[in-house]
Design an enzyme around this catalytic site. Structure first.
Site, PDB file in Angstrom:
ATOM      1  CG  ASP A  36      66.044  86.963  30.387  1.00 47.25           C
ATOM      2  OD1 ASP A  36      64.924  87.519  30.293  1.00 47.25           O
ATOM      3  OD2 ASP A  36      66.386  86.277  31.359  1.00 47.25           O
ATOM      4  CG  ASP A  47      58.626  84.844  22.615  1.00 52.35           C
ATOM      5  OD1 ASP A  47      58.651  84.156  23.659  1.00 52.35           O
ATOM      6  OD2 ASP A  47      57.581  85.083  21.986  1.00 52.35           O
ATOM      7  CG  HIS A  55      59.291  77.870  39.554  1.00 56.31           C
ATOM      8  ND1 HIS A  55      60.573  77.585  39.910  1.00 56.31           N
ATOM      9  CD2 HIS A  55      59.144  79.209  39.747  1.00 56.31           C
ATOM     10  CE1 HIS A  55      61.174  78.693  40.315  1.00 56.31           C
ATOM     11  NE2 HIS A  55      60.328  79.684  40.219  1.00 56.31           N
TER      12      HIS A  55
END
Length: 355
Positions: free
Chosen positions: A207, A237, A256
């Site tokens: 993360d 990243d 999403h």
């Protein structure tokens, strides 16, 4: 009836309903303040007078009863025959120690996300992110600049990860897996749950650097933590690079948040890691797989979720309405779908392999 239209007399209940909907933002803010004050924790399953709740939470003795009564009207709290306040049935998830706690998610929705809805008109007119209109930067950049908001966001995502992890562990066989890499895994709640139920596994959580730093520090500060030595946090990243060495990669509720192009970049980084890992495997060892977990917005009642997504990230982000939407994205990153299963958490789990 002069022009072909029938005039209906507006019922008083209709006007009241409009007023209640218009005041919904007030109710959500009141709920967030109750969560901030940890009123549900103070009640500890019983009833207390408003004065005592105010004393225990540091709230104003004159204002707090008004706040509590608003939440009685909303069905969050209730009163006994002596006028004391307690949690109503079905509201236990407001407690911070509840196994299905949603305390931080309530705060996130009613504070940062509700603030972002101040830009809803911008989104409605242009399709651009209302969040960026209000805060001046995209969501993750804002979080990186605002540690308190980032902490609430990470904790809220962890709360949502608990039932998702339980659903995946229930339905997926991890016996042939040695290492799991959770891409965009936040504070590690998802992968910790998986490791706890599968003692043979190692886990890697990937993360943002600030997220990994805090999560790693929390793990290190917990003396004798059962997952010490089995879980590591790798800052990265994820649009560029993902850790190699995973037998199984996870992407839960990540795609999403991004446009089609952004989703392809993330998936391509994962596929490259899977491909490089496969080259190191001995003959006969199964190639790495990826599980993408996403909710599919399949009914009209999902419109609110879609609108939230659009206000936060703009209309270019992906709300997947059908299997084919996600299959197309996976195909664009040269990932083939092996199976699809609907989990008890409401997610659809797409198991994939590199093409």
């Amino acid at each position: 009836m002069s022009d072909g239209r029938i005039d209906h007399e507006e019922a008083p209940g209709d006007a009241r309903r409009l007023m209640e909907i218009a005041a919904g933002g007030c109710a959500s803010r009141v709920l967030a303040v109750a969560a901030r004050l940890r009123i549900a924790d103070v009640l500890d399953g019983g009833f207390l007078p408003a004065d005592e709740i105010a004393e225990r939470t540091g709230a104003d003795r004159d204002v707090l009863p008004l706040l509590l009564q608003v939440l009685v009207t909303c069905g969050i709290f209730e009163r006994d025959r002596h006028g004391a306040f307690g949690l109503a049935p079905g509201s236990a998830a407001l407690r911070s120690d509840h196994p299905g706690s949603l305390r931080n998610f309530v705060i996130l929705l009613a504070e940062t996300y509700d603030d972002a809805f101040g830009g809803l008109l911008e989104t409605a007119r242009t399709g651009r992110s209302g969040f960026e209109r209000v805060f001046g930067v995209p969501l993750y950049e804002y979080l990186g600049r605002t540690p308190e908001a980032e902490g609430v966001f990470d904790a809220a995502m962890a709360e949502l990860a608990v039932p998702a992890a339980a659903a995946l562990v229930e339905r997926f066989d991890f016996s042939g897996v040695r290492r799991v890499v959770d891409v965009g895994g936040g504070d590690g709640t998802m992968i910790m749950s998986i490791l706890a139920g599968n003692p043979h596994l190692e886990g890697v959580c990937v993360d943002r650097p600030s997220v990994c730093e805090r999560a790693d520090a929390r793990l290190a500060a917990t003396a004798g933590h059962p997952l010490a030595g089995r879980l590591s946090f790798h800052p990265s990243d994820i649009f560029q690079e993902v850790s190699e060495g995973g037998d199984l990669y996870l992407l839960k509720n990540v795609l999403h948040d991004w446009s089609h192009e952004g989703g392809v970049r993330i998936l391509t980084a994962v596929r490259r890691a899977m491909t490089r890992t496969a080259r190191t495997h001995a003959p006969g060892v199964p190639r790495p797989r990826l599980i993408v977990m996403e909710p599919l917005l399949e009914t009209e009642t999902d419109a609110a979720h879609s609108l939230f997504q659009t206000v936060i990230c703009g209309k270019e982000t992906r709300s997947f309405g059908h299997h084919d939407d996600l299959r197309a994205l996976l195909s664009a990153a040269d990932l083939g779908v092996l199976s699809v299963e609907r989990l008890a958490s409401g997610h659809h789990a797409f198991e994939c392999a590199a093409g």
